[in-house]
Design a protein around this motif. Structure first.
Motif, PDB file in Angstrom:
ATOM      1  N   LEU A 207       6.689  -7.581 -14.750  1.00 32.36           N
ATOM      2  CA  LEU A 207       5.279  -7.935 -14.596  1.00 32.36           C
ATOM      3  C   LEU A 207       4.628  -7.072 -13.524  1.00 32.36           C
ATOM      4  O   LEU A 207       5.279  -6.653 -12.571  1.00 32.36           O
ATOM      5  CB  LEU A 207       5.146  -9.402 -14.192  1.00 32.36           C
ATOM      6  N   THR A 208       3.363  -6.811 -13.734  1.00 33.97           N
ATOM      7  CA  THR A 208       2.565  -6.126 -12.726  1.00 33.97           C
ATOM      8  C   THR A 208       1.706  -7.186 -12.044  1.00 33.97           C
ATOM      9  O   THR A 208       1.153  -8.048 -12.724  1.00 33.97           O
ATOM     10  CB  THR A 208       1.669  -5.073 -13.400  1.00 33.97           C
ATOM     11  N   TYR A 209       1.640  -7.143 -10.710  1.00 32.90           N
ATOM     12  CA  TYR A 209       0.888  -8.171  -9.993  1.00 32.90           C
ATOM     13  C   TYR A 209      -0.280  -7.573  -9.216  1.00 32.90           C
ATOM     14  O   TYR A 209      -0.142  -6.532  -8.577  1.00 32.90           O
ATOM     15  CB  TYR A 209       1.779  -8.882  -8.958  1.00 32.90           C
ATOM     16  N   LEU A 210      -1.391  -8.285  -9.257  1.00 27.25           N
ATOM     17  CA  LEU A 210      -2.435  -8.050  -8.260  1.00 27.25           C
ATOM     18  C   LEU A 210      -2.425  -9.300  -7.399  1.00 27.25           C
ATOM     19  O   LEU A 210      -2.725 -10.390  -7.883  1.00 27.25           O
ATOM     20  CB  LEU A 210      -3.809  -7.868  -8.918  1.00 27.25           C
ATOM     21  N   LEU A 211      -2.019  -9.165  -6.143  1.00 23.30           N
ATOM     22  CA  LEU A 211      -1.860 -10.328  -5.283  1.00 23.30           C
ATOM     23  C   LEU A 211      -2.986 -10.362  -4.257  1.00 23.30           C
ATOM     24  O   LEU A 211      -3.201  -9.393  -3.530  1.00 23.30           O
ATOM     25  CB  LEU A 211      -0.511 -10.257  -4.569  1.00 23.30           C
ATOM     26  N   ILE A 212      -3.685 -11.479  -4.221  1.00 29.65           N
ATOM     27  CA  ILE A 212      -4.756 -11.629  -3.250  1.00 29.65           C
ATOM     28  C   ILE A 212      -4.328 -12.631  -2.209  1.00 29.65           C
ATOM     29  O   ILE A 212      -3.826 -13.709  -2.551  1.00 29.65           O
ATOM     30  CB  ILE A 212      -6.016 -12.136  -3.951  1.00 29.65           C
ATOM     31  N   SER A 213      -4.481 -12.287  -0.946  1.00 27.06           N
ATOM     32  CA  SER A 213      -4.119 -13.250   0.081  1.00 27.06           C
ATOM     33  C   SER A 213      -4.823 -12.892   1.374  1.00 27.06           C
ATOM     34  O   SER A 213      -5.187 -11.746   1.606  1.00 27.06           O
ATOM     35  CB  SER A 213      -2.606 -13.239   0.297  1.00 27.06           C
ATOM     36  N   HIS A 214      -5.039 -13.890   2.210  1.00 29.83           N
ATOM     37  CA  HIS A 214      -5.549 -13.567   3.530  1.00 29.83           C
ATOM     38  C   HIS A 214      -4.392 -13.507   4.511  1.00 29.83           C
ATOM     39  O   HIS A 214      -4.570 -13.235   5.684  1.00 29.83           O
ATOM     40  CB  HIS A 214      -6.579 -14.604   3.968  1.00 29.83           C
ATOM     41  N   ASP A 215      -3.192 -13.796   3.994  1.00 32.95           N
ATOM     42  CA  ASP A 215      -2.010 -13.886   4.844  1.00 32.95           C
ATOM     43  C   ASP A 215      -1.209 -12.585   4.752  1.00 32.95           C
ATOM     44  O   ASP A 215      -0.613 -12.275   3.727  1.00 32.95           O
ATOM     45  CB  ASP A 215      -1.169 -15.076   4.371  1.00 32.95           C
ATOM     46  N   LEU A 216      -1.220 -11.826   5.839  1.00 35.59           N
ATOM     47  CA  LEU A 216      -0.583 -10.522   5.838  1.00 35.59           C
ATOM     48  C   LEU A 216       0.914 -10.612   5.575  1.00 35.59           C
ATOM     49  O   LEU A 216       1.504  -9.745   4.949  1.00 35.59           O
ATOM     50  CB  LEU A 216      -0.838  -9.843   7.185  1.00 35.59           C
ATOM     51  N   SER A 217       1.542 -11.715   6.035  1.00 35.67           N
ATOM     52  CA  SER A 217       2.991 -11.803   5.850  1.00 35.67           C
ATOM     53  C   SER A 217       3.323 -11.995   4.367  1.00 35.67           C
ATOM     54  O   SER A 217       4.306 -11.441   3.872  1.00 35.67           O
ATOM     55  CB  SER A 217       3.569 -12.932   6.696  1.00 35.67           C
ATOM     56  N   VAL A 218       2.480 -12.764   3.656  1.00 38.26           N
ATOM     57  CA  VAL A 218       2.694 -12.941   2.212  1.00 38.26           C
ATOM     58  C   VAL A 218       2.560 -11.604   1.508  1.00 38.26           C
ATOM     59  O   VAL A 218       3.405 -11.205   0.705  1.00 38.26           O
ATOM     60  CB  VAL A 218       1.674 -13.956   1.645  1.00 38.26           C
ATOM     61  N   VAL A 219       1.495 -10.880   1.842  1.00 35.89           N
ATOM     62  CA  VAL A 219       1.246  -9.598   1.194  1.00 35.89           C
ATOM     63  C   VAL A 219       2.371  -8.617   1.504  1.00 35.89           C
ATOM     64  O   VAL A 219       2.847  -7.903   0.625  1.00 35.89           O
ATOM     65  CB  VAL A 219      -0.121  -9.044   1.636  1.00 35.89           C
ATOM     66  N   SER A 220       2.837  -8.618   2.750  1.00 38.61           N
ATOM     67  CA  SER A 220       3.844  -7.620   3.080  1.00 38.61           C
ATOM     68  C   SER A 220       5.183  -7.965   2.423  1.00 38.61           C
ATOM     69  O   SER A 220       5.950  -7.083   2.058  1.00 38.61           O
ATOM     70  CB  SER A 220       3.988  -7.475   4.593  1.00 38.61           C
ATOM     71  N   PHE A 221       5.446  -9.252   2.202  1.00 34.49           N
ATOM     72  CA  PHE A 221       6.676  -9.655   1.528  1.00 34.49           C
ATOM     73  C   PHE A 221       6.662  -9.231   0.061  1.00 34.49           C
ATOM     74  O   PHE A 221       7.672  -8.816  -0.489  1.00 34.49           O
ATOM     75  CB  PHE A 221       6.842 -11.177   1.625  1.00 34.49           C
ATOM     76  N   MET A 222       5.493  -9.328  -0.571  1.00 35.16           N
ATOM     77  CA  MET A 222       5.415  -9.145  -2.020  1.00 35.16           C
ATOM     78  C   MET A 222       5.069  -7.726  -2.465  1.00 35.16           C
ATOM     79  O   MET A 222       5.465  -7.305  -3.538  1.00 35.16           O
ATOM     80  CB  MET A 222       4.341 -10.083  -2.597  1.00 35.16           C
ATOM     81  N   SER A 223       4.269  -7.000  -1.654  1.00 36.03           N
ATOM     82  CA  SER A 223       3.573  -5.844  -2.230  1.00 36.03           C
ATOM     83  C   SER A 223       4.321  -4.534  -2.111  1.00 36.03           C
ATOM     84  O   SER A 223       5.150  -4.337  -1.206  1.00 36.03           O
ATOM     85  CB  SER A 223       2.218  -5.677  -1.542  1.00 36.03           C
ATOM     86  N   ASP A 224       3.979  -3.612  -3.021  1.00 26.86           N
ATOM     87  CA  ASP A 224       4.406  -2.226  -2.906  1.00 26.86           C
ATOM     88  C   ASP A 224       3.306  -1.414  -2.246  1.00 26.86           C
ATOM     89  O   ASP A 224       3.573  -0.485  -1.518  1.00 26.86           O
ATOM     90  CB  ASP A 224       4.698  -1.656  -4.296  1.00 26.86           C
ATOM     91  N   ALA A 225       2.061  -1.780  -2.554  1.00 24.71           N
ATOM     92  CA  ALA A 225       0.926  -1.098  -1.942  1.00 24.71           C
ATOM     93  C   ALA A 225      -0.069  -2.151  -1.487  1.00 24.71           C
ATOM     94  O   ALA A 225      -0.086  -3.260  -2.012  1.00 24.71           O
ATOM     95  CB  ALA A 225       0.274  -0.145  -2.932  1.00 24.71           C
TER      96      ALA A 225
END
Lengths: 339, 306
Positions: A207-225
């Motif tokens: 799956l390809t994800y577009l993840l929206i969050s205001h929480d930097l730790s969530v984004v850094s755990f999940m994202s490639d970019a």
């Protein structure tokens, strides 16, 4: 470089608004000139405060809201067809997961019917037997017990509800999920479970994800970019490690320090995000930036490429990368120590 | 924000509350007594409504006397073993007349609520979901209806088309559809913005499906509560019209006409007006209690199970 599965170009959303007693017309620019690519099977994280245009961007990519200008391509095909409608094939290919699992599930529908709704409406499966079979597979995939299908959402906990929402989203076998704050309504202990579930599903179904969050730790755990948004614009965008480890925009640094658990590391930032109805002149962030100089109030910085594939919209990006100027760093240091 | 000591709120130890169990026990005990009171109230209301409905529906079989048979030898008799609730100025048995009158009143009320609810409810849900011209027109019509007092509207309409049971039902539904439309419209407006409707739209669900599967089930509990409360209002409105001579025509009784007939004899024979009045009040009150109970029961978040 992987093939860009989702490709967003110069996406802009403006809302006409009528303000004041005399009904003066104004334009609210919610999203301004956003471009990015997401490779197949990758996760792109959008971070920013509330009001920065993250959700509007997501809604435009889903086709829930028409863009004022700009284009979205998914798998090489334009999202909107000639009639100005969302391409039906692409619509089946992408699914949203919304923020609040308390309002995104109908309280009067049992979980089984919530999950099989997209299969029914898009006529992907027919026959009660086949639908029940698929629902039971999906419940397994998201780690819910089989008897959940007959329950109603109010009998489930927040985490379980979000699992239902995810099961519903992956029911039509999409290739692209738009996750709008998928865990922000949940307890921290549950957040990790849901994020891990999302990661497992991603690797299982590519799956390809577009993840929206205001929480930097969530984004850094999940994202490639990662793209960092402020007042509808990208402040900084690039590969995760570049953006987070070698940030070259003060806003990213401030977000990072606010998320850090390290005592005394928080950079000073004051006030609220300005109204998008009357955005500041020059750099949108200069009113709150601790290193703001004269040029920031007059000239809007463009996104400029850094050395390792990251782009930053700051006049002093080079200096920040090089650890200069002394004045800036001094402000930084005293700002941190003065507290 | 950060305070002077540099400590962030999340590091502040939350003082452990003491005596939590004591207070919660006290709260529970308090809840239990109101809980029993409520249970009693609802049980009472249910009994009243059941007795009234059964007595009225089977009045042709159960009534001790013929409700329209005049007996000039037994006029204005007080309550006795023979005539439990006494007789009126023409010697007709009050109990039998209350039963027969209730039959008409309840039939009219239920039909009128059903019509008003279905029409008003559909108008409200469609106006709320679709919006636009339909919404604007429907809501202005509702405004007009609210501006006219229901009794005046009914007086004019009955005056224009004549009084019959059918006309009475039509008039009563016309006087009540707007309330359903207004409430269900606002309910629909808030549901329309909820996540599950958005998700259904993004999965290509048709408008009909969204209205039938997402909006209607979610407004149903409000609808039932409104309808239960409305039955009381319509019974009273029907009684008012009958009292004014525009409802059920003599010699057939209705609660309203009975109260009106007894006015002249209040000093010698109070039972002629008072008994139908008491039955009317008890029925309406019980209807309202059941309406409240239905609301508590049907709300998925506020479920007081009993």
């Amino acid at each position: 470089m992987t093939h860009a599965f989702v490709s967003v170009r110069e996406l802009t959303k403006e809302y006409p608004v009528v303000t004041g007693f005399l009904g003066k017309k104004a334009t609210l620019t919610a999203v301004s000139d956003i471009s990015f690519d997401i490779g197949e099977g990758k996760t792109f994280g959008l971070v920013g405060e509330s009001g920065s245009g993250k959700t509007t961007t997501a809604r435009m990519i889903l086709g829930a809201e028409p863009a004022t200008s700009g284009s979205v391509k998914i798998d090489g095909k334009p999202l909107m067809n000639e009639k100005g409608r969302v391409d039906p094939v692409l619509r089946r290919m992408m699914q949203p997961v919304l923020q609040d699992p308390y309002t995104s599930l109908s309280p009067r529908m049992c979980v089984g019917h919530i999950i099989d709704e997209p299969l029914r409406t898009q006529k992907l499966l027919s026959g009660e037997r086949a639908l029940a079979q698929r629902v039971s597979e999906l419940l397994d995939m998201v780690g819910l017990p089989q008897d959940a299908a007959r329950r109603y959402p109010n009998e489930l906990s927040g985490g379980q509800r979000q699992r239902v929402a995810i099961a519903r989203a992956i029911a039509p076998k999409p290739r692209f999920l738009v996750l709008d704050e998928p865990v922000s309504a949940l307890d921290v202990s549950i957040q990790a479970q849901i994020l891990n579930l999302l990661k497992d599903l991603q690797s299982e179904f590519k799956l390809t994800y577009l993840l929206i969050s205001h929480d930097l730790s969530v984004v850094s755990f999940m994202s490639d970019a990662i793209g960092v948004m402020y007042l509808g614009r990208f402040m900084e965008i690039g590969p995760k490690d570049e953006v987070l480890r070698r940030s070259s925009h003060p806003y990213t640094m401030i977000l990072k320090s606010a998320a850090s658990t390290d005592e005394g590391a928080a950079l000073p930032i004051s006030g609220e995000i300005p109204s998008p109805l009357s955005p500041p002149s020059g750099c949108p962030f200069h009113t709150r930036c601790p290193f703001s100089q004269q040029i920031c109030a007059t000239t809007q910085p463009e996104l400029e490429a850094g050395p390792a594939g990251q782009f930053s919209a700051c006049h002093f990006a080079k200096d920040i990368r090089a650890g200069k100027p002394a004045g800036t760093c001094a402000t930084l240091a005293t700002g941190a120590m003065g507290r | 924000m950060v305070d002077e000591t540099g400590e962030r709120p999340r590091h502040v130890d939350v003082p452990v509350a003491t005596g939590v169990t004591d207070t919660s026990v006290a709260v529970k005990a308090g809840q239990r007594s109101t809980f029993w009171l409520k249970k009693l109230q609802v049980g009472f209301a249910l009994c009243v409504v059941l007795v009234v409905i059964v007595a009225c529906a089977l009045s042709d079989v159960l009534a001790p006397y013929d409700p329209i048979a005049i007996s000039l030898g037994a006029t204005l008799q007080p309550p006795s073993a023979e005539h439990w609730l006494g007789t009126d100025q023409l010697g007709r048995d009050i109990l039998s007349r209350i039963m027969k009158g209730g039959q008409v009143s309840l039939l009219v009320a239920f039909t009128a609520v059903f019509l008003a609810g279905v029409i008003g409810g559909l108008v409200g849900v469609i106006a709320g979901y679709v919006g636009g011209v339909f919404d604007a027109v429907a809501m202005r019509l509702a405004d007009v209806q609210f501006a006219l007092p229901a009794v005046i509207l009914a007086l004019v309409l009955v005056g224009a088309v004549g009084s019959s049971l059918f006309n009475l039902v039509i008039v009563l539904s016309l006087a009540n559809w707007a309330r359903f439309a207004r409430v269900l419209r606002s309910e629909t407006l808030s549901l329309r913005e909820r996540g599950f409707v958005e998700l259904a739209k993004l999965s290509d669900a048709s408008t009909t499906r969204i209205v039938l599967r997402h909006i209607l089930p979610n407004v149903m509990s409000t609808f039932i509560v409104l309808a239960t409360l409305d039955i009381g209002i319509i019974i009273i409105l029907e009684a008012t019209l009958s009292f004014l001579g525009l409802g059920v025509q003599p010699p057939y009784p209705s609660w309203g006409t009975m109260i009106a007939d007894g006015r002249a004899f209040l000093e010698q024979a109070w039972w002629i007006s008072i008994f139908p009045g008491v039955v009317l009040i008890l029925t309406v009150l019980s209807g309202n209690i059941l309406g409240d109970a239905a609301r508590d029961r049907l709300s998925p978040t506020l479920s007081t199970k009993w």
